[in-house]
Design a protein around this motif. Structure first.
Motif, PDB file in Angstrom:
ATOM      1  N   GLY A 196      -2.502  10.329   0.961  1.00  9.79           N
ATOM      2  CA  GLY A 196      -3.366   9.174   0.710  1.00  9.79           C
ATOM      3  C   GLY A 196      -4.450   9.402  -0.316  1.00  9.79           C
ATOM      4  N   SER A 197      -4.458  10.552  -0.981  1.00 10.48           N
ATOM      5  CA  SER A 197      -5.541  10.866  -1.920  1.00 10.48           C
ATOM      6  C   SER A 197      -5.184  10.438  -3.339  1.00 10.48           C
ATOM      7  N   TYR A 198      -6.215  10.222  -4.132  1.00  7.92           N
ATOM      8  CA  TYR A 198      -6.015  10.025  -5.566  1.00  7.92           C
ATOM      9  C   TYR A 198      -7.315  10.328  -6.297  1.00  7.92           C
ATOM     10  N   ALA A 199      -7.201  10.469  -7.618  1.00  8.22           N
ATOM     11  CA  ALA A 199      -8.359  10.760  -8.469  1.00  8.22           C
ATOM     12  C   ALA A 199      -8.385   9.765  -9.615  1.00  8.22           C
ATOM     13  N   TRP A 200      -9.521   9.693 -10.298  1.00  5.81           N
ATOM     14  CA  TRP A 200      -9.652   8.716 -11.371  1.00  5.81           C
ATOM     15  C   TRP A 200     -10.589   9.212 -12.464  1.00  5.81           C
ATOM     16  N   GLU A 273     -10.534  -2.600   0.695  1.00  8.87           N
ATOM     17  CA  GLU A 273      -9.083  -2.521   0.617  1.00  8.87           C
ATOM     18  C   GLU A 273      -8.669  -1.091   0.976  1.00  8.87           C
ATOM     19  N   PRO A 274      -7.836  -0.888   1.994  1.00  6.77           N
ATOM     20  CA  PRO A 274      -7.590   0.457   2.517  1.00  6.77           C
ATOM     21  C   PRO A 274      -6.904   1.421   1.558  1.00  6.77           C
ATOM     22  N   TRP A 275      -6.026   0.937   0.664  1.00 10.77           N
ATOM     23  CA  TRP A 275      -5.296   1.871  -0.195  1.00 10.77           C
ATOM     24  C   TRP A 275      -6.162   2.310  -1.375  1.00 10.77           C
ATOM     25  N   THR A 276      -6.627   1.376  -2.179  1.00 10.65           N
ATOM     26  CA  THR A 276      -7.428   1.728  -3.349  1.00 10.65           C
ATOM     27  C   THR A 276      -8.877   2.028  -2.974  1.00 10.65           C
ATOM     28  N   GLU A 318      -3.200  -1.599   4.068  1.00  8.67           N
ATOM     29  CA  GLU A 318      -2.934  -0.550   5.055  1.00  8.67           C
ATOM     30  C   GLU A 318      -1.465  -0.132   5.013  1.00  8.67           C
ATOM     31  N   ARG A 319      -0.575  -1.104   4.890  1.00  6.31           N
ATOM     32  CA  ARG A 319       0.853  -0.795   4.791  1.00  6.31           C
ATOM     33  C   ARG A 319       1.150   0.010   3.530  1.00  6.31           C
TER      34      ARG A 319
END
Length: 386
Positions: A196-200, A273-276, A318-319
């Motif tokens: 679930g991680s990301y960087a920017w 927003e759960p994903w971003t 979430e999905r």
């Protein structure tokens, strides 16, 4: 002691939107903010179309860059860049400037803003709501809107519960002209090594906002991800102007939005927003909904509006997060396809929320298939309050 019709706790996008909506409808409104504008705020600062629509006609957005290109990588590998030829996808702002413009617009609408005022406690009685400040002063209000963050006093008073808590780490890096040219009009999104991680990388004129986010409980691995990410970018030797971290919290779906005459909005309500983990648009929209409910003397309307207008997109997010945590490589590959890129651009432009996108047949099929594939999951967090 005078009684305010509305006191708003917190002078960020949610609180100022609530105060603006109420004050311009004739509600005698006070905003109390513990800091003083302009103040630095840990935030990527990317405004999608939904956020721009929410402030249209209220402020001139202080844009430092307009982004029409996005580079995607999978933990540093498999990079590709897409360009939106029709114009900007995202506009980049510095929160100290953006929030200060919202403050000025709120004052112009008739609200009073009191800075360097910290609310220590909230209590309700038959006469209204009592707010005790750090200096001992007591404010009386018929209604209170809490917009003081997920760990603030209003969230504790209402009893907000969270099902998702993430740690975000962020650097503000002043960069020389060659680096500014390298990143102008382009962002980088890297799907990270933790579920679930990301960087920017977000460009803002003479500085870059560089950050990572992952589930709480992985603090050391999240810090290591940030160090490796910055080193990979060739920016490890740049002294940061700001080096900060924060927790983002997303509400459980049965979490309260109101207790009596106290409403919570934005981060205080766990609305994002759960994903971003995009939260500015949710802050602006929920704040406006709360202010309108107070002006219309129908506080229950706020709860209905959030459930109808904001929660469906959060459930879809979430999905998407669940699939992304299991199969980041699949999500990376989908974004390289024309349908995946179109969906991404529609979200950035505010043309569709995630619930509208995932309801399309190709995405429903892809999500259902991905959900059945084995892969690492984010660790489920027990609901926590406040």
């Amino acid at each position: 002691m005078s009684v305010w019709e509305l006191v708003v706790i917190g002078g960020g996008p949610a609180g100022l939107s609530a105060a603006y909506a109420a004050a311009r409808r004739g509600v005698r409104t006070l905003v109390v903010e513990r800091a003083a504008h302009p103040r630095y705020k840990t935030c990527g600062g990317g405004l999608i179309g939904t956020s721009l629509a929410a402030v249209a006609g209220r402020i001139e957005v202080p844009v430092h860059d307009t982004v029409d290109r996005v580079t995607f990588t999978l933990d540093g590998r498999g990079g590709f860049t897409r360009r939106h030829a029709a114009g900007p996808l995202v506009r980049m702002v510095r929160r100290e400037e953006f929030d200060d413009r919202l403050r000025a617009a709120t004052v112009a609408a008739g609200a009073e803003v009191r800075e360097r005022a910290t609310v220590r406690s909230v209590a309700q009685d038959p006469d209204g709501v009592r707010l005790r400040l750090a200096d001992g002063e007591v404010l009386l209000a018929r209604t209170v809107i809490g917009a003081d963050g997920s760990s603030g006093v209003s969230a504790r008073h209402v009893g907000v519960r969270h099902r998702q808590v993430d740690l975000g780490l962020e650097l503000e890096l002043p960069v020389p002209p060659p680096e500014q040219d390298r990143w102008r009009s382009r962002v980088l999104l890297d799907w990270g090594p933790l579920p679930g991680s990301y960087a920017w990388v977000f460009p803002k004129g003479d500085r870059l906002t560089v950050g990572v986010i992952a589930g709480r409980g992985e603090g050391e691995r999240t810090r290591l991800y940030l160090r490796r990410f910055v080193d990979r970018l060739g920016l490890a030797r740049v002294p940061p102007a700001h080096d900060s971290g924060h927790l983002t919290r997303c509400r459980t779906y049965d979490s309260p939005l109101r207790r009596g005459r106290v409403l919570v909005t934005g981060d205080a309500a766990g609305l994002l927003e759960p994903w971003t983990r995009e939260g500015i648009s949710y802050a602006l929209r929920s704040g406006e909904l709360a202010g309108e409910a107070v002006a219309g003397a129908d506080l229950a309307c706020y709860e209905r509006s959030v459930t109808e207008r904001l929660v469906p997109a959060m459930r879809a997010g979430e999905r998407l997060l669940d699939v992304f945590a299991r199969r980041p490589a699949l999500c990376h590959a989908l974004l390289a396809t024309p349908p995946g890129w179109r969906a991404f651009t529609r979200f950035c432009l505010g043309q569709a929320d995630f619930d509208e996108l995932v309801d399309r047949v190709p995405f429903r099929v892809a999500l259902a298939m991905a959900a059945r594939l084995p892969g690492p999951r984010r660790r489920a967090a027990a609901p926590v309050s406040g």
